[in-house]
Design a protein around this motif. Sequence first.
Motif, PDB file in Angstrom:
ATOM      1  N   LYS A  34       2.643 -10.679  -1.703  1.00 38.00           N
ATOM      2  CA  LYS A  34       2.080  -9.741  -0.713  1.00 38.00           C
ATOM      3  C   LYS A  34       2.341  -8.279  -1.069  1.00 38.00           C
ATOM      4  CE  LYS A  34       2.722 -12.983   3.088  1.00 38.00           C
ATOM      5  NZ  LYS A  34       3.921 -13.463   3.804  1.00 38.00           N
ATOM      6  N   HIS A  35       3.462  -8.031  -1.744  1.00 39.84           N
ATOM      7  CA  HIS A  35       3.810  -6.636  -2.068  1.00 39.84           C
ATOM      8  C   HIS A  35       4.679  -6.635  -3.324  1.00 39.84           C
ATOM      9  CE1 HIS A  35       5.204  -2.465  -0.327  1.00 39.84           C
ATOM     10  NE2 HIS A  35       4.992  -2.412  -1.634  1.00 39.84           N
ATOM     11  N   PHE A  36       4.197  -5.962  -4.358  1.00 45.36           N
ATOM     12  CA  PHE A  36       4.981  -5.827  -5.598  1.00 45.36           C
ATOM     13  C   PHE A  36       5.414  -4.364  -5.696  1.00 45.36           C
ATOM     14  CE2 PHE A  36       5.753  -5.037 -10.038  1.00 45.36           C
ATOM     15  CZ  PHE A  36       6.290  -6.227 -10.520  1.00 45.36           C
ATOM     16  N   HIS A  37       6.715  -4.131  -5.579  1.00 43.67           N
ATOM     17  CA  HIS A  37       7.196  -2.745  -5.711  1.00 43.67           C
ATOM     18  C   HIS A  37       7.876  -2.539  -7.065  1.00 43.67           C
ATOM     19  CE1 HIS A  37       8.324   1.253  -4.910  1.00 43.67           C
ATOM     20  NE2 HIS A  37       9.555   0.988  -5.299  1.00 43.67           N
ATOM     21  N   HIS A  38       7.395  -1.540  -7.789  1.00 46.95           N
ATOM     22  CA  HIS A  38       7.902  -1.249  -9.124  1.00 46.95           C
ATOM     23  C   HIS A  38       8.760   0.019  -9.079  1.00 46.95           C
ATOM     24  CE1 HIS A  38       8.067  -0.862 -13.406  1.00 46.95           C
ATOM     25  NE2 HIS A  38       7.312   0.220 -13.449  1.00 46.95           N
ATOM     26  N   VAL A  39      10.003  -0.116  -9.538  1.00 49.22           N
ATOM     27  CA  VAL A  39      10.948   1.003  -9.510  1.00 49.22           C
ATOM     28  C   VAL A  39      10.863   1.730 -10.850  1.00 49.22           C
ATOM     29  CG1 VAL A  39      13.363   1.660  -9.239  1.00 49.22           C
ATOM     30  CG2 VAL A  39      12.453  -0.308  -7.977  1.00 49.22           C
ATOM     31  N   SER A  40      10.396   2.970 -10.827  1.00 45.11           N
ATOM     32  CA  SER A  40      10.266   3.693 -12.091  1.00 45.11           C
ATOM     33  C   SER A  40      10.950   5.067 -12.036  1.00 45.11           C
ATOM     34  CB  SER A  40       8.789   3.805 -12.484  1.00 45.11           C
ATOM     35  OG  SER A  40       8.699   4.216 -13.834  1.00 45.11           O
ATOM     36  N   THR A  41      10.694   5.830 -13.052  1.00 45.12           N
ATOM     37  CA  THR A  41      11.498   7.024 -13.315  1.00 45.12           C
ATOM     38  C   THR A  41      10.636   8.272 -13.468  1.00 45.12           C
ATOM     39  OG1 THR A  41      12.907   8.027 -15.014  1.00 45.12           O
ATOM     40  CG2 THR A  41      11.427   6.334 -15.768  1.00 45.12           C
ATOM     41  N   ASP A  42      11.253   9.421 -13.218  1.00 46.07           N
ATOM     42  CA  ASP A  42      10.539  10.696 -13.442  1.00 46.07           C
ATOM     43  C   ASP A  42      10.396  10.996 -14.941  1.00 46.07           C
ATOM     44  OD1 ASP A  42      13.206  11.281 -14.017  1.00 46.07           O
ATOM     45  OD2 ASP A  42      13.287  13.109 -12.816  1.00 46.07           O
ATOM     46  N   GLU A  43      11.119  10.244 -15.793  1.00 48.61           N
ATOM     47  CA  GLU A  43      11.074  10.547 -17.233  1.00 48.61           C
ATOM     48  C   GLU A  43       9.709  10.271 -17.846  1.00 48.61           C
ATOM     49  OE1 GLU A  43      14.366   9.490 -19.655  1.00 48.61           O
ATOM     50  OE2 GLU A  43      15.824   9.956 -18.108  1.00 48.61           O
ATOM     51  N   VAL A  44       8.856   9.515 -17.141  1.00 45.66           N
ATOM     52  CA  VAL A  44       7.503   9.246 -17.661  1.00 45.66           C
ATOM     53  C   VAL A  44       6.697  10.536 -17.794  1.00 45.66           C
ATOM     54  CG1 VAL A  44       7.424   6.900 -16.713  1.00 45.66           C
ATOM     55  CG2 VAL A  44       6.516   8.799 -15.347  1.00 45.66           C
ATOM     56  N   PHE A  45       7.086  11.578 -17.037  1.00 45.50           N
ATOM     57  CA  PHE A  45       6.317  12.832 -17.043  1.00 45.50           C
ATOM     58  C   PHE A  45       6.714  13.769 -18.175  1.00 45.50           C
ATOM     59  CE2 PHE A  45       6.462  11.736 -12.375  1.00 45.50           C
ATOM     60  CZ  PHE A  45       5.151  11.298 -12.309  1.00 45.50           C
ATOM     61  N   GLY A  46       7.766  13.427 -18.894  1.00 43.53           N
ATOM     62  CA  GLY A  46       8.177  14.262 -20.016  1.00 43.53           C
ATOM     63  C   GLY A  46       9.161  15.334 -19.600  1.00 43.53           C
ATOM     64  N   SER A  47       8.964  16.548 -20.116  1.00 41.58           N
ATOM     65  CA  SER A  47       9.982  17.584 -19.962  1.00 41.58           C
ATOM     66  C   SER A  47       9.356  18.872 -19.448  1.00 41.58           C
ATOM     67  CB  SER A  47      10.617  17.823 -21.340  1.00 41.58           C
ATOM     68  OG  SER A  47      11.603  18.798 -21.265  1.00 41.58           O
ATOM     69  N   LEU A  48      10.022  19.530 -18.503  1.00 40.22           N
ATOM     70  CA  LEU A  48       9.562  20.825 -17.984  1.00 40.22           C
ATOM     71  C   LEU A  48      10.297  21.952 -18.706  1.00 40.22           C
ATOM     72  CD1 LEU A  48       9.710  19.901 -14.187  1.00 40.22           C
ATOM     73  CD2 LEU A  48       7.636  20.157 -15.566  1.00 40.22           C
ATOM     74  N   GLU A  49       9.708  23.126 -18.629  1.00 39.31           N
ATOM     75  CA  GLU A  49      10.320  24.272 -19.312  1.00 39.31           C
ATOM     76  C   GLU A  49      11.524  24.793 -18.530  1.00 39.31           C
ATOM     77  OE1 GLU A  49       8.530  28.347 -20.698  1.00 39.31           O
ATOM     78  OE2 GLU A  49       7.137  26.685 -21.013  1.00 39.31           O
ATOM     79  N   LEU A  50      12.570  25.125 -19.268  1.00 37.31           N
ATOM     80  CA  LEU A  50      13.767  25.673 -18.629  1.00 37.31           C
ATOM     81  C   LEU A  50      13.424  27.013 -17.977  1.00 37.31           C
ATOM     82  CD1 LEU A  50      16.607  24.497 -18.626  1.00 37.31           C
ATOM     83  CD2 LEU A  50      17.179  26.038 -20.498  1.00 37.31           C
ATOM     84  N   GLY A  51      13.896  27.233 -16.763  1.00 33.17           N
ATOM     85  CA  GLY A  51      13.676  28.518 -16.092  1.00 33.17           C
ATOM     86  C   GLY A  51      12.351  28.595 -15.352  1.00 33.17           C
TER      87      GLY A  51
END
Length: 339
Positions: A117-134
């Motif tokens: 009925k419901h499949f919940h997948h636990v994932s990570t923000d790391e899929v988005f790569g890297s933001l610039e410092l500052g």
Amino acid sequence: MSKILVTGGAGFIGSEFVRYWLAHHPEDEITNLDALTYAGNLANLVSVESNPRYHFVKGDICDRQIVNELMKNTDIVVHFAAESHVDRSILEPEAFLQTNVLGTFNLVQAAVENKIKHFHHVSTDEVFGSLELGSAEKFTLETPYEPRSPYSASKASSDHLVRAYGETYGLPYTITNCSNNYGSHQFPEKLFGLTITNLIEGKKVPIYGDGKNVRDWLFVTDHVRGIEAVLQHGPTQETFLLGGLTKDVSNYEVISQIIRLMGKNPDEEIEFVRDRAGHDRRYAIDWSGTQAKLGWQPSVTLEEGLRQTIDWYVENEDWWRPLKEQAAGFFAQNYRKRA
Ligand code: NAD
Ligand code: DAU
């Protein structure tokens, strides 16, 4: 009453979920499928092991027979099981592809076949790569996927599989992409567990590179509460972002804070070591959409969470000392080449 199949429930976040859910949802039953890799630990679940609403099955999410058998008797799947440490993925990526990609494939396939009925997948923000410092930029639901380590590439693949099964076969799913968790029961190879236990052992704390990398820290119970809010919202085929901090805190700053909270001097305890290959510079999550839709927001401040985490490691040496000993080979390999 729901029958919930949790994968990876003997790990850091999965075990927090199991303990929390059994305490807060007295009608529900949980079956925990966990392969007990180096990161899985039944000691995390002693407080629930005799609960009649809790069942443990030792097994691999890549095993079709076990997964199919368990799904016959399941309403909801909450999928935590993964290889989760970036440094290990750099040294030995294969297990990450096996569990995170093929294991997730096996689960979504069985979920469709068994009309979960419901499949919940636990994932990570790391899929988005890297933001610039500052920069003031944050990850949003519109941020394109740009994984930069074998770990994050494998998690990105698993997210794509879950969404593809939603589109193609109508899998009733949700996904959460969450930032860095910290709290009790985290394997002492991740930054905070390593820092606190090294300080107790009288060892230096290794900081990669210049220490300016930024992570978005979330107390593990807040992550679990976020997953709870998503499960209660229903299988809407949506993705939700979960994160903790509203301003950037560098690794150097947060490690210094831990050292000071433990009554020591950062100048004497930190050792700068060679950087992680492909080290993502900055993570920051915009979780305002999740707040608007589900009413969820983090409830534990960084200082309060750090105090609780430090206290737990100080009081639970019996838990972490053997784990550090067992992982001596990994520590030697990972830190040798950084000296
Ligand atoms: P963990 O490494 O502490 O635990 C992973 C668990 O999965 C262990 O109990 C392990 O035995 C089990 N496992 C591994 N391979 C398996 C397999 N093939 N079959 C069955 N069980 C298997 O991980 P964690 O930090 O608790 O992370 C849980 C999930 O949350 C992961 O999917 C991770 O990607 C995600 N996540 C973690 C964080 C974080 O900061 N730790 C942040 C965001 C998302
Ligand atoms: O962002 C979510 C992710 O957070 C999860 O998906 C991963 O499963 C989890 O492991 C975590 O990944 P990180 O690589 O960010 O966590 P880690 O604790 O390994 O490192 C945190 C930061 O600290 C990172 O910038 C690297 C740095 N670091 C880490 C270690 C282990 C050091 O400076 N020294 C160290 O010894």
